[in-house]
Design an enzyme around this catalytic site. Structure first.
Site, PDB file in Angstrom:
ATOM      1  N   GLU A  10       0.818  -1.221   0.000  1.00 49.56           N
ATOM      2  CA  GLU A  10       0.000   0.000   0.000  1.00 49.56           C
ATOM      3  C   GLU A  10       0.852   1.271   0.000  1.00 49.56           C
ATOM      4  O   GLU A  10       0.538   2.238  -0.701  1.00 49.56           O
ATOM      5  CB  GLU A  10      -0.952   0.023   1.207  1.00 49.56           C
ATOM      6  CG  GLU A  10      -2.134  -0.936   1.094  1.00 49.56           C
ATOM      7  CD  GLU A  10      -1.816  -2.333   1.606  1.00 49.56           C
ATOM      8  OE1 GLU A  10      -0.664  -2.563   2.048  1.00 49.56           O
ATOM      9  OE2 GLU A  10      -2.712  -3.206   1.563  1.00 49.56           O
ATOM     10  N   HIS A  35     -10.040  -4.310  10.411  1.00 48.42           N
ATOM     11  CA  HIS A  35     -10.648  -4.166   9.083  1.00 48.42           C
ATOM     12  C   HIS A  35     -11.924  -3.330   9.101  1.00 48.42           C
ATOM     13  O   HIS A  35     -12.708  -3.385   8.158  1.00 48.42           O
ATOM     14  CB  HIS A  35     -10.954  -5.544   8.483  1.00 48.42           C
ATOM     15  CG  HIS A  35      -9.756  -6.228   7.903  1.00 48.42           C
ATOM     16  ND1 HIS A  35      -8.608  -6.427   8.620  1.00 48.42           N
ATOM     17  CD2 HIS A  35      -9.526  -6.755   6.672  1.00 48.42           C
ATOM     18  CE1 HIS A  35      -7.720  -7.073   7.857  1.00 48.42           C
ATOM     19  NE2 HIS A  35      -8.251  -7.270   6.670  1.00 48.42           N
TER      20      HIS A  35
END
Lengths: 327, 338
Positions: free
Chosen positions: A60, A129
């Site tokens: 990322e 998450h």
């Protein structure tokens, strides 16, 4: 007007903007051959090919930086985070590089980039998450923070974000992807920095955004049956905040409740409430109340997770508070 | 496998060779005067000087085309000057003036010059390496043959951003050149205390499917030769290259570094191989320059740097209104203010 799901409206926005401008490309994990973890990019790889729809390794920070670098020399990347929780891995790129580049370079380099992806408590995803990071991103000068609640806004705001010359944090909600609504065809642009009065009322102003709009409208509807007229405002952009629309409403109702799925301390609601107090304290007939996520990490257990969220019941209770009204 | 450069070859003409000498002298003089101004508190914050590493920038940037790009870390004055930045806006930036190359809002670690493809000094170690990969990505995307030359120090090799960026560049065959200026010390930590292997070409080359070269960066010509190979490969669409330039910094990490991690003997030994002296001697041997023209060059550079200081000192500070300029392209209103 066509009825589209929120995810398809996002898809349409990207497809239209990629069609319009060759400098626009989409990059992220599983966005191309897999068609997106949440199918937001469904069909884009087939249509635009590997040059413009690019699968990345799980890096990322790396691919966010690639997006920023490419934006320095004229491209207009859309960087997808599978979920915004993963943007934490890339936060140095977003905050140090994207947000600061124009300032540090004395205006020589702007960063026209969109970071987008899902977010929020979507059902048993647990603490890593389910993040909602809008408060963090809204803290930083240089960033624009947008959170659409409806399919029409998903399309119109994403198109505006892609055309923006500044870095835009575009946070979707996983549970909204299947929500359907009317979406204008073609060049539907919703301006950044403008809130939307989605329900007019005169007794209390309810400020919210993203998924919380659903429970907030349900709470307003329930109270309408009891003679309470609630005005509901979808903030849509959190930075820059549309204070004009907020103040206009609160000057009318003199009462305000802010509803969000964010944590309470240093959250969006805390900041917005303070700005209202600074501007029109004397106009308020009651302290502003906030309905937020509970101040705990997000649990896996379904019942515990649901207990974190702003329910209709919790929203109604706070509205009754500011109206000094007994349920 | 890494390849080691051993013998210099003549790869530039006399004209360019003399320009390179002038650039190296300019960088050295600029840094010496910056150190003086820092000690006199004209320059604030951190100030990382490039003394000793001049050939790293000059020999590599000297091989770029005008439409290529370069990006570097926080020790960025030398790269900016080697790319042809006028010392006036460079010095003005150090003094925080509005005429500085970043409008006085970047400072020593954040020099920028868009029209020369100079994409900045960047101060979070390793954070700019993915940016370089992104610039190379854009070059390929647009179908051009420009390259992006990316400098960083040996400390940056240990950041994840380095490995993520090189992996994607290698996989996608992007026209980037990753150039580590290995001065053997990341701030005060010697290489053997920060890297499991001391040959950095092992870490940056083969793992990411790119050729790697190790070069004696006290020799500007060797630097140039290796850079030219990397540029040729990148322009041909064959992908990135990793270069390990062995160098030595003659000053501390920053101005506030007592340098207890090395001895005077180490420094004296390193200075015997001062890249400027080596190049100067070679040009004298070739008869490309003589003592009198050398003296004239030094004098001109002294004047040039003094003029830069005068310009910087006489330039205005940014005004209070500049606090809120150049934050966004869209009209900017602070979310809250007094």
């Amino acid at each position: 007007m066509p009825i589209l799901a929120y995810r398809d409206a996002l898809n349409q926005a990207m497809a239209e903007e990629m069609e319009r401008d060759d400098n626009v490309y989409l990059m992220g994990e599983e966005v191309a051959e897999y068609n997106g973890a949440y199918k937001v990019s469904q069909g884009l790889w087939d249509r635009f090919g590997s040059r413009r729809v690019i699968d990345t390794p799980i890096s990322e920070g790396g691919f966010s930086g690639i997006g920023i670098g490419s934006a320095m020399v004229g491209l207009r990347p859309i960087i997808e985070f599978m979920t915004f929780s993963f943007s934490l891995v890339a936060i140095d790129q977003i905050l140090n590089n994207a947000a600061n580049m124009r300032y540090m370079s004395g205006g020589q380099f702007s960063i026209p980039i969109v970071f987008r992806g899902s977010s929020g408590m979507a059902g048993c995803l647990a603490a890593t998450h389910s993040h909602r990071l809008e408060a963090i991103y809204s803290h930083f000068p240089g960033l624009t923070v947008v959170m659409p609640a409806t399919a029409a806004d998903a399309k119109g705001l994403l198109k505006s974000a892609i055309r923006s010359d500044d870095p835009v944090i575009f946070i979707e909600h996983e549970n909204l992807y299947g929500e359907k609504g009317e979406v204008p065809e073609g060049d539907h642009l919703v301006p950044i920095g403008k809130a939307n009065v989605v329900r007019e009322g005169s007794d209390v102003t309810l400020l919210t955004y993203s998924r919380s709009i659903l429970n907030t409208l349900a709470a307003a509807e329930q109270l309408a049956g009891e003679g309470v007229s609630a005005e509901v405002i979808d903030l849509r952009t959190l930075r820059p905040l549309d204070m004009d629309t907020i103040l206009k409403s609160v000057l009318k109702t003199h009462r305000c409740v802010i509803i969000e799925e964010n944590w309470p301390y240093c959250g969006i609601g805390a900041g917005v409430a303070d700005r209202i107090y600074q501007e029109i304290f004397d106009e308020l007939d009651a302290p502003i109340r906030r309905v937020t996520a509970k101040d705990a990490p997000i649990p896996y257990n379904r019942k515990l997770e649901l207990s974190m969220l702003p329910t209709v019941e919790r929203i109604v209770a706070k509205i009754n508070d500011v109206l000094y009204r007994k349920a | 496998m890494s390849q080691v450069q051993t013998a210099p070859r003549t790869i530039v003409d006399r004209h360019k060779a003399v320009i390179w000498l002038r650039q190296m002298h300019l960088i050295r003089r600029f840094e010496e005067r910056a150190a003086f101004l820092y000690q006199n508190q004209k320059i604030g914050g951190f100030c990382h000087l490039y003394n000793g590493q001049e050939a790293c920038a000059v020999g590599s940037i000297g091989m770029l085309r005008d439409d290529d790009y370069l990006i570097t870390a926080y020790r960025d004055h030398g790269h900016a000057l080697a790319r042809g930045m006028d010392p006036k806006p460079a010095m003005a930036e150090l003094l925080g003036k509005s005429t500085g190359c970043s409008g006085g809002k970047g400072g020593s670690m954040h020099f920028f010059q868009a029209e020369k493809g100079f994409l900045g000094g960047h101060a979070i170690v390793g954070s700019h390496i993915p940016l370089a990969t992104g610039v190379a990505f854009a070059n390929k995307y647009k179908g051009g043959d420009q390259v992006c030359l990316c400098y960083f120090g040996d400390g940056a090799i240990n950041q994840g951003s380095f490995h993520e960026a090189l992996n994607m560049a290698g996989m996608w065959k992007l026209p980037a050149i990753y150039y580590v200026e290995n001065n053997m010390i990341s701030m005060g930590t010697q290489l053997e205390r920060s890297s499991a292997v001391l040959d950095l070409t092992v870490r940056g080359g083969e793992p990411y499917h790119m050729p790697a070269y190790r070069v004696d960066a006290n020799d500007v010509e060797q630097v140039a030769e290796v850079t030219q190979r990397a540029i040729t490969r990148a322009r041909a669409g064959e992908g990135p290259t990793f270069i390990e330039a062995i160098t030595y910094r003659f000053r501390g990490h920053s101005m506030s570094d007592p340098q207890k991690y090395r001895t005077k003997e180490d420094m004296d030994k390193a200075k015997l191989r001062d890249p400027i002296t080596l190049w100067e001697n070679r040009l004298l041997q070739r008869g490309w320059i003589d003592e009198s023209s050398l003296e004239q060059m030094r004098e001109e550079i002294r004047d040039q740097v003094e003029a830069a200081i005068e310009f910087a000192e006489n330039s205005p500070e940014p005004g209070p209104e500049d606090l809120y300029t150049n934050i966004t392209v869209a009209p900017y209103t602070p979310q809250e203010s007094d």
